[in-house]
Design a protein around this motif. Sequence first.
Motif, mmCIF file in Angstrom:
data_model
loop_
_atom_site.group_PDB
_atom_site.id
_atom_site.type_symbol
_atom_site.label_atom_id
_atom_site.label_comp_id
_atom_site.label_asym_id
_atom_site.label_seq_id
_atom_site.Cartn_x
_atom_site.Cartn_y
_atom_site.Cartn_z
ATOM 1 N N ALA A 151 0.830 -1.208 0.000
ATOM 2 C CA ALA A 151 0.000 0.000 0.000
ATOM 3 C C ALA A 151 0.860 1.251 0.000
ATOM 4 C CB ALA A 151 -0.923 -0.006 1.221
ATOM 5 N N ALA A 152 1.945 1.247 0.789
ATOM 6 C CA ALA A 152 2.836 2.417 0.846
ATOM 7 C C ALA A 152 3.505 2.665 -0.498
ATOM 8 C CB ALA A 152 3.888 2.208 1.931
ATOM 9 N N SER A 153 3.846 1.589 -1.205
ATOM 10 C CA SER A 153 4.512 1.749 -2.500
ATOM 11 C C SER A 153 3.583 2.352 -3.543
ATOM 12 C CB SER A 153 5.033 0.401 -2.996
ATOM 13 O OG SER A 153 3.961 -0.484 -3.278
ATOM 14 N N PHE A 154 2.268 2.237 -3.302
ATOM 15 C CA PHE A 154 1.289 2.836 -4.212
ATOM 16 C C PHE A 154 0.769 4.174 -3.687
ATOM 17 C CE2 PHE A 154 1.148 -1.458 -5.866
ATOM 18 C CZ PHE A 154 0.968 -1.272 -7.227
ATOM 19 N N GLY A 155 1.472 4.738 -2.708
ATOM 20 C CA GLY A 155 1.116 6.058 -2.210
ATOM 21 C C GLY A 155 0.062 6.069 -1.126
ATOM 22 N N HIS A 156 -0.160 4.943 -0.470
ATOM 23 C CA HIS A 156 -1.160 4.870 0.600
ATOM 24 C C HIS A 156 -0.465 4.594 1.938
ATOM 25 C CE1 HIS A 156 -4.312 4.933 -2.391
ATOM 26 N NE2 HIS A 156 -3.785 3.885 -2.993
ATOM 27 N N GLY A 157 0.563 5.367 2.238
ATOM 28 C CA GLY A 157 1.322 5.130 3.458
ATOM 29 C C GLY A 157 0.789 5.846 4.680
ATOM 30 N N GLY A 158 -0.105 6.828 4.492
ATOM 31 C CA GLY A 158 -0.665 7.541 5.632
ATOM 32 C C GLY A 158 -1.626 6.680 6.433
ATOM 33 N N PHE A 159 -1.939 7.145 7.657
ATOM 34 C CA PHE A 159 -2.776 6.347 8.557
ATOM 35 C C PHE A 159 -4.147 6.068 7.959
ATOM 36 C CE2 PHE A 159 -6.074 6.265 11.869
ATOM 37 C CZ PHE A 159 -5.698 5.112 12.518
ATOM 38 N N TRP A 160 -4.866 7.115 7.555
ATOM 39 C CA TRP A 160 -6.221 6.921 7.042
ATOM 40 C C TRP A 160 -6.210 6.181 5.712
ATOM 41 C CZ3 TRP A 160 -9.609 7.110 10.545
ATOM 42 C CH2 TRP A 160 -9.513 8.024 11.606
ATOM 43 N N ALA A 161 -5.167 6.387 4.918
ATOM 44 C CA ALA A 161 -5.058 5.652 3.656
ATOM 45 C C ALA A 161 -4.858 4.163 3.930
ATOM 46 C CB ALA A 161 -3.902 6.200 2.821
ATOM 47 N N ARG A 162 -4.030 3.834 4.931
ATOM 48 C CA ARG A 162 -3.828 2.422 5.292
ATOM 49 C C ARG A 162 -5.116 1.806 5.817
ATOM 50 N NH1 ARG A 162 0.541 4.200 8.259
ATOM 51 N NH2 ARG A 162 -0.421 3.368 10.159
ATOM 52 N N MET A 163 -5.832 2.584 6.618
ATOM 53 C CA MET A 163 -7.104 2.076 7.147
ATOM 54 C C MET A 163 -8.076 1.766 6.011
ATOM 55 S SD MET A 163 -7.022 1.900 10.521
ATOM 56 C CE MET A 163 -8.743 1.918 11.038
ATOM 57 N N ARG A 164 -8.125 2.665 5.034
ATOM 58 C CA ARG A 164 -9.098 2.522 3.943
ATOM 59 C C ARG A 164 -8.713 1.415 2.969
ATOM 60 N NH1 ARG A 164 -8.376 7.032 2.117
ATOM 61 N NH2 ARG A 164 -7.273 6.592 0.175
ATOM 62 N N THR A 165 -7.424 1.288 2.672
ATOM 63 C CA THR A 165 -7.003 0.365 1.614
ATOM 64 C C THR A 165 -6.535 -0.991 2.115
ATOM 65 O OG1 THR A 165 -4.751 1.278 1.660
ATOM 66 C CG2 THR A 165 -6.332 2.283 0.128
ATOM 67 N N VAL A 166 -6.125 -1.079 3.389
ATOM 68 C CA VAL A 166 -5.589 -2.341 3.909
ATOM 69 C C VAL A 166 -6.380 -2.853 5.113
ATOM 70 C CG1 VAL A 166 -3.569 -3.509 4.882
ATOM 71 C CG2 VAL A 166 -3.270 -1.782 3.103
ATOM 72 N N VAL A 167 -6.492 -2.031 6.154
ATOM 73 C CA VAL A 167 -7.049 -2.513 7.423
ATOM 74 C C VAL A 167 -8.510 -2.932 7.295
ATOM 75 C CG1 VAL A 167 -7.599 -1.884 9.801
ATOM 76 C CG2 VAL A 167 -5.412 -1.185 8.802
ATOM 77 N N ILE A 168 -9.345 -2.058 6.774
ATOM 78 C CA ILE A 168 -10.773 -2.376 6.709
ATOM 79 C C ILE A 168 -11.061 -3.528 5.728
ATOM 80 C CG2 ILE A 168 -13.055 -1.480 6.086
ATOM 81 C CD1 ILE A 168 -12.226 1.191 7.289
ATOM 82 N N PRO A 169 -10.527 -3.478 4.474
ATOM 83 C CA PRO A 169 -10.772 -4.629 3.587
ATOM 84 C C PRO A 169 -10.170 -5.928 4.118
ATOM 85 C CG PRO A 169 -10.005 -2.724 2.336
ATOM 86 C CD PRO A 169 -9.803 -2.393 3.778
ATOM 87 N N GLY A 170 -8.953 -5.846 4.676
ATOM 88 C CA GLY A 170 -8.289 -7.052 5.152
ATOM 89 C C GLY A 170 -8.947 -7.677 6.369
ATOM 90 N N SER A 171 -9.582 -6.846 7.180
ATOM 91 C CA SER A 171 -10.215 -7.364 8.396
ATOM 92 C C SER A 171 -11.708 -7.634 8.205
ATOM 93 C CB SER A 171 -10.020 -6.363 9.541
ATOM 94 O OG SER A 171 -10.605 -5.113 9.233
ATOM 95 N N ALA A 172 -12.238 -7.397 7.001
ATOM 96 C CA ALA A 172 -13.679 -7.548 6.761
ATOM 97 C C ALA A 172 -14.228 -8.926 7.129
ATOM 98 C CB ALA A 172 -14.002 -7.207 5.303
ATOM 99 N N PRO A 173 -13.563 -10.043 6.757
ATOM 100 C CA PRO A 173 -14.107 -11.353 7.149
ATOM 101 C C PRO A 173 -14.215 -11.522 8.659
ATOM 102 C CG PRO A 173 -12.490 -11.611 5.397
ATOM 103 C CD PRO A 173 -12.395 -10.185 5.857
ATOM 104 N N GLY A 174 -13.194 -11.085 9.391
ATOM 105 C CA GLY A 174 -13.248 -11.177 10.847
ATOM 106 C C GLY A 174 -14.300 -10.270 11.450
#
Length: 247
Positions: A151-174
């Motif tokens: 995500a950081a390599s695609f310009g999503h290294g900030g906190f809210w960007a990580r939450m939107r692109t990694v944390v929320i989608p990645g944790s959706a099943p749980g």
Amino acid sequence: MLRPMLGGLGLILLFGGWEAAIRFGLVPFGLLPAPSSLGPAWLDELHNGAWLQAIRDSLTHYLTGLVIGSVTGAVMGLLCGAVPVLDALLSGVVRVLRPIPGLAWVPFAILWFGLNTAGATFVIAISVFWINFYAAYGAVHAIDPDLYEVAASFGHGGFWARMRTVVIPGSAPGLLAGLRTGLGQAWMSVVAAELFGVPGIGARMMQASSLLATDLVVVYMLTMALLYALTDMLFMMVRRRLMGWQG
């Protein structure tokens, strides 16, 4: 197809064996109502309006408590999982509050909110909160750390960007697994939430038990089971839509 048929057969065997035990005197009279007595008891409740009113009353604080507890629990779990400083700060608070059951909060619900829907909503929300908190917290920690680097390599290294692109989608099943568990926990908490006189299914069960009307108690137990089955079925339909990308 075979599984639903076997499930139906299991219910037939349960109620058939139950009826036989009553009719042949294997269970002492008065300890348990016969299944054949449940239909007339339900019809009486339906005709006098008590059954539908109890459902409406319980659904009011069930849905409100479910939404409040699920949203706040999931948000706090996501934040604690994603922010180590916040996790460390709240770790002691979590260890102190987590073991306290929802029923223990009933006296405070009465003091803070009174004998009304708000108090029942509070008890249900507390019971659901921790399920969603730990589901979200565990889901965040289960995310592959390499995804943050991608995500950081695609310009999503900030906190809210990580939450939107990694944390929320990645944790959706749980997250959705926690929400589903919370659906059942909220129904189990309804009886505790209505113990102090708030109208609803639980209160109606308590009234019937005080009069030894065991047939009514079972009618409302089955009503709660049916409502849980319906809410779970609706949730699974929504889940399949939300998680369609996994297929």
